[in-house]
Design a protein around this motif. Structure first.
Motif, mmCIF file in Angstrom:
data_model
loop_
_atom_site.group_PDB
_atom_site.id
_atom_site.type_symbol
_atom_site.label_atom_id
_atom_site.label_comp_id
_atom_site.label_asym_id
_atom_site.label_seq_id
_atom_site.Cartn_x
_atom_site.Cartn_y
_atom_site.Cartn_z
ATOM 1 N N GLU A 6 38.432 -17.150 -25.626
ATOM 2 C CA GLU A 6 39.691 -16.420 -26.125
ATOM 3 C C GLU A 6 39.457 -14.968 -26.301
ATOM 4 O O GLU A 6 40.107 -14.122 -25.810
ATOM 5 N N VAL A 7 38.351 -14.792 -27.034
ATOM 6 C CA VAL A 7 38.032 -13.313 -27.500
ATOM 7 C C VAL A 7 37.443 -12.382 -26.222
ATOM 8 O O VAL A 7 37.911 -11.494 -25.902
ATOM 9 N N GLU A 8 36.833 -13.400 -25.307
ATOM 10 C CA GLU A 8 36.419 -12.729 -24.031
ATOM 11 C C GLU A 8 37.766 -12.281 -23.228
ATOM 12 O O GLU A 8 37.656 -11.274 -22.687
ATOM 13 N N THR A 9 38.677 -13.288 -23.057
ATOM 14 C CA THR A 9 39.706 -12.890 -22.313
ATOM 15 C C THR A 9 40.577 -11.683 -22.841
ATOM 16 O O THR A 9 41.002 -11.051 -22.140
ATOM 17 N N ILE A 10 40.662 -11.918 -24.193
ATOM 18 C CA ILE A 10 41.241 -10.722 -24.768
ATOM 19 C C ILE A 10 40.654 -9.374 -24.653
ATOM 20 O O ILE A 10 41.257 -8.248 -24.364
ATOM 21 N N VAL A 54 35.542 -1.558 -24.462
ATOM 22 C CA VAL A 54 35.836 -2.804 -24.986
ATOM 23 C C VAL A 54 35.120 -3.925 -24.690
ATOM 24 O O VAL A 54 34.952 -4.198 -23.708
ATOM 25 N N ARG A 55 34.680 -4.588 -25.697
ATOM 26 C CA ARG A 55 33.623 -5.692 -25.186
ATOM 27 C C ARG A 55 33.540 -6.882 -26.324
ATOM 28 O O ARG A 55 34.016 -6.469 -27.307
ATOM 29 N N ARG A 56 33.013 -7.754 -25.906
ATOM 30 C CA ARG A 56 33.079 -8.884 -26.961
ATOM 31 C C ARG A 56 31.646 -9.180 -27.364
ATOM 32 O O ARG A 56 30.723 -9.158 -26.573
ATOM 33 N N MET A 57 31.428 -9.450 -28.689
ATOM 34 C CA MET A 57 30.283 -9.849 -29.207
ATOM 35 C C MET A 57 30.474 -10.952 -30.128
ATOM 36 O O MET A 57 31.019 -11.265 -31.146
ATOM 37 N N GLY A 58 29.987 -12.288 -29.735
ATOM 38 C CA GLY A 58 30.211 -13.367 -30.349
ATOM 39 C C GLY A 58 31.904 -13.586 -30.511
ATOM 40 O O GLY A 58 32.716 -13.427 -29.412
ATOM 41 N N LYS A 59 32.557 -13.677 -31.607
ATOM 42 C CA LYS A 59 33.899 -13.805 -31.794
ATOM 43 C C LYS A 59 34.674 -12.584 -32.104
ATOM 44 O O LYS A 59 35.784 -12.375 -32.355
ATOM 45 N N HIS A 60 33.672 -11.294 -32.024
ATOM 46 C CA HIS A 60 34.228 -10.098 -32.414
ATOM 47 C C HIS A 60 34.678 -9.151 -31.182
ATOM 48 O O HIS A 60 34.049 -9.571 -30.109
ATOM 49 N N GLY A 124 45.001 -13.640 -35.760
ATOM 50 C CA GLY A 124 44.959 -12.464 -35.334
ATOM 51 C C GLY A 124 45.334 -12.052 -33.867
ATOM 52 O O GLY A 124 45.152 -12.703 -33.027
ATOM 53 N N ARG A 125 46.167 -10.796 -33.531
ATOM 54 C CA ARG A 125 46.473 -10.560 -32.271
ATOM 55 C C ARG A 125 46.323 -8.932 -32.220
ATOM 56 O O ARG A 125 46.821 -8.223 -33.296
ATOM 57 N N LEU A 126 45.806 -8.519 -31.007
ATOM 58 C CA LEU A 126 46.065 -7.117 -30.819
ATOM 59 C C LEU A 126 47.033 -6.906 -29.336
ATOM 60 O O LEU A 126 46.816 -7.711 -28.425
ATOM 61 N N GLN A 127 48.046 -6.085 -30.024
ATOM 62 C CA GLN A 127 49.250 -6.112 -28.946
ATOM 63 C C GLN A 127 49.226 -4.725 -28.579
ATOM 64 O O GLN A 127 49.038 -3.725 -29.427
ATOM 65 N N ILE A 128 49.572 -4.447 -27.201
ATOM 66 C CA ILE A 128 49.811 -2.897 -26.822
ATOM 67 C C ILE A 128 51.454 -2.858 -26.868
ATOM 68 O O ILE A 128 52.009 -3.879 -26.027
ATOM 69 N N TYR A 262 48.109 -18.760 -29.533
ATOM 70 C CA TYR A 262 47.292 -17.893 -28.639
ATOM 71 C C TYR A 262 47.474 -17.409 -27.396
ATOM 72 O O TYR A 262 48.271 -18.243 -26.425
ATOM 73 N N VAL A 263 47.704 -16.009 -27.285
ATOM 74 C CA VAL A 263 47.949 -15.553 -26.045
ATOM 75 C C VAL A 263 47.064 -14.270 -25.857
ATOM 76 O O VAL A 263 46.641 -13.820 -26.767
#
Length: 311
Positions: A6-10, A54-60, A124-128, A262-263
DNA sequence: ACTATTTCCTGGATGC
DNA sequence: TGCATCCAGGAAATAG
């Protein structure tokens, strides 16, 4: 609940949409739980920074930031002013004041690098959003972007965390599950008395595996979640190594699992929940042998497995 | 050095 | 319908 897929997708969605944009100003809410770094440090680090990646590291989610010499000139001026965080929206005029001298620019040819680290926790969500869009309840941070949009952090349960890394790169700990080779993977579990399920969830060993993907990986590898890590044969660990990667890759390909709310960055749901073979299927027949799926609690986490297929 | 347990949070589901 | 209670879980904190 956002785990690695999910974090990768986001992160991919955000990368497409905000890479190259510049953070103009930052608003942070009053709640302290979501802030792992000091509010002022977050605001000062982010403001006037360009989002280089913007990239993913683990769940971050890691936002790589760059600040040029001109921005730093303004930054130090602002720091001296000791503005409260909630006043940190920078006025237009200050942004236009002055120009860096040639000497100043050449002395600082390399951009300042920093990172904004976001952990989404459970909700948590990050929205534009556009500035006109209604500010949702539980909004803890709003970044105004030069493009005119806003990047907002919303998190009802406040398990998410925001931080910045400046002097050194952010260290997410553990190995990336999709990158670790089989020998190192096997090594992680040697001598560990803890249940294999707990070891998979331990972010200091592997980073990014959460409850869903631990259960799904163990099912595919035919290993019961309570099995002590140290007692698992080399052969089974080789299987687990490939199962973890397989599950994560498939989940990423389907945009993750949408369990509760989750979205992704575009507000789209994932579809991997339709592929779950054990997670959330307590009492339902095993898709392989029809035996009812069992649910037990291991270190406070619900764990699902087939008592016949997993040993 | 490890491992196990507790705690933090809110909203949705459940029970009476 | 209303109100109380329970549950979800990542990771830090605490205890052993």
């Amino acid at each position: 609940m956002p785990e690695l897929p999910e974090v990768e997708t986001i992160a991919r969605g955000l990368a497409e949409r905000v890479t190259g944009d510049v953070i103009e100003s930052v608003w942070l809410g009053q709640k302290k739980e979501p802030l792992k770094s000091a509010a002022q440090e977050i605001a000062v680090t982010l403001e006037r920074s360009r989002i280089a990646a913007v990239r993913r590291m683990g769940k971050h989610i890691v936002f790589d930031l760059e600040k040029d010499g001109e921005a730093r000139t303004h930054l130090s001026a602002q720091s001296r002013n000791k503005h409260g965080v909630n006043d940190s929206h920078v006025s237009q005029k200050r942004r236009e004041v002055g120009h860096p001298t040639l000497a100043g620019r050449s002395a600082r040819a390399t951009p300042d690098r920093a990172q904004w680290i976001v952990h989404l926790g459970m909700t948590g969500r990050l929205q534009i959003a556009t500035p006109e869009a209604e500010i949702e309840k539980h909004t803890h941070a709003i970044l105004k972007l030069v493009s005119g949009r806003e990047l907002r952090f919303v998190d009802p349960r406040r398990f998410g965390r925001l931080s910045v890394a400046r002097s050194a790169d952010f260290d997410a700990g553990g190995f990336e599950p999709l990158e670790i080779d089989v020998d190192r993977f096997i090594e992680l579990f040697r001598g560990r008395k803890t249940p294999i399920k707990s070891a998979l969830l331990n972010q200091k060993l592997l980073r990014g595996v959460g409850n869903i993907y631990a259960d799904e990986s163990l099912f595919r590898a035919g290993i019961r979640p309570r099995r002590r890590a140290a007692t698992i044969t080399r052969e089974q660990l080789v299987k687990l190594h490939s199962s973890v990667k397989e599950v994560l890759r498939e989940a990423i390909a389907l945009g993750g699992s949408s369990i509760s709310d989750y979205v992704d960055a575009d507000g789209e749901e994932g579809f991997f929940q339709l592929q779950h073979r054990v997670y959330g299927r307590e009492g339902e027949p095993c898709l392989v042998c029809k035996t009812p799926i069992k649910r037990v609690v291991i270190s406070g986490r619900s764990s699902h497995y087939c008592p016949k297929c997993q040993k």
